[in-house]
Design an enzyme around this catalytic site. Sequence first.
Site, PDB file in Angstrom:
ATOM      1  CE  LYS A  15      10.538 -17.250   3.556  1.00 26.74           C
ATOM      2  NZ  LYS A  15       9.264 -16.547   3.316  1.00 26.74           N
ATOM      3  NE  ARG A  88       8.499 -19.871  -1.755  1.00 21.73           N
ATOM      4  CZ  ARG A  88       9.338 -18.880  -1.526  1.00 21.73           C
ATOM      5  NH1 ARG A  88      10.595 -19.116  -1.252  1.00 21.73           N
ATOM      6  NH2 ARG A  88       8.924 -17.636  -1.533  1.00 21.73           N
ATOM      7  NE  ARG A 122       9.590  -7.563   0.155  1.00 22.56           N
ATOM      8  CZ  ARG A 122       9.623  -8.893   0.253  1.00 22.56           C
ATOM      9  NH1 ARG A 122      10.028  -9.467   1.371  1.00 22.56           N
ATOM     10  NH2 ARG A 122       9.256  -9.633  -0.762  1.00 22.56           N
ATOM     11  NE  ARG A 155      10.769  -9.656  -4.103  1.00 13.28           N
ATOM     12  CZ  ARG A 155      10.820 -10.708  -3.297  1.00 13.28           C
ATOM     13  NH1 ARG A 155      11.640 -10.699  -2.250  1.00 13.28           N
ATOM     14  NH2 ARG A 155      10.067 -11.767  -3.507  1.00 13.28           N
ATOM     15  NE  ARG A 166       5.712 -13.243  -3.522  1.00 12.51           N
ATOM     16  CZ  ARG A 166       6.228 -12.173  -2.918  1.00 12.51           C
ATOM     17  NH1 ARG A 166       5.727 -10.973  -3.165  1.00 12.51           N
ATOM     18  NH2 ARG A 166       7.221 -12.300  -2.089  1.00 12.51           N
TER      19      ARG A 166
END
Length: 211
Positions: A15, A88, A122, A155, A166
Amino acid sequence: MDLKIVLLGPPGSGKGTQAERLTRELGLAHISTGDLLREAVKSGSELGSKAKSYMDAGELVPDDLVIEMVGEKIRGLDDGYVLDGFPRNLEQARDLERITEVDAVVDLRVDEEELVDRLSKRRTCDSCGAVYHLRFNPPEREGKCDRCGGQLYQREDDSEGTIRERLRVYRENTLPLVEYYREKGVLIDVDGARGIDEVFQEIIDRLKERD
Ligand code: AMP
């Protein structure tokens, strides 16, 4: 183009990456609730201190906090925008409708094992927010951002346990929005498991088809 676009899709579906390309290409504003919340945490604001524990655990930050933050941003804009990470859940979608109408909702579909791989590899720049993947899009110098030389970090919510949580939160809260927006006739669903350029081109083509 004065489009108002929502980007749906699970964590790691791309996204942020696609939002950045879309905003550049179409001259829209980029509103990422995740980025705004991370900035709030970094700055030590009241919002940040309320949001931090939810974010670290991979849970959704309470609706009232997020909705107020998004409302403020949107009302300050004259032109179109890409909403990345909002809404969300159904409550947020209904609140968004009270503020504005959206033209298109793009859902990026990627299967779960691929998402876990993407998120665990990531790395994000702590200074400009650029995003890397250790295998598919590694930085030229280890640990440093190609764009600004900033420090890359993982992160806190990109650790494997939190990633799984998540994804569960996504399935339970956000996935129902796909059907919600399909019924409204604004959904564009895209196979997000391909390369960045291909996914981007399909989004652009499908946005054009709507007209
Ligand atoms: P993201 O960068 O979009 O993956 O968001 C990171 C974290 O910020 C999420 O796991 C949530 O804790 C929080 N967050 C971002 N957007 C929202 C939202 N619309 N509603 C509630 N929490 C959010």
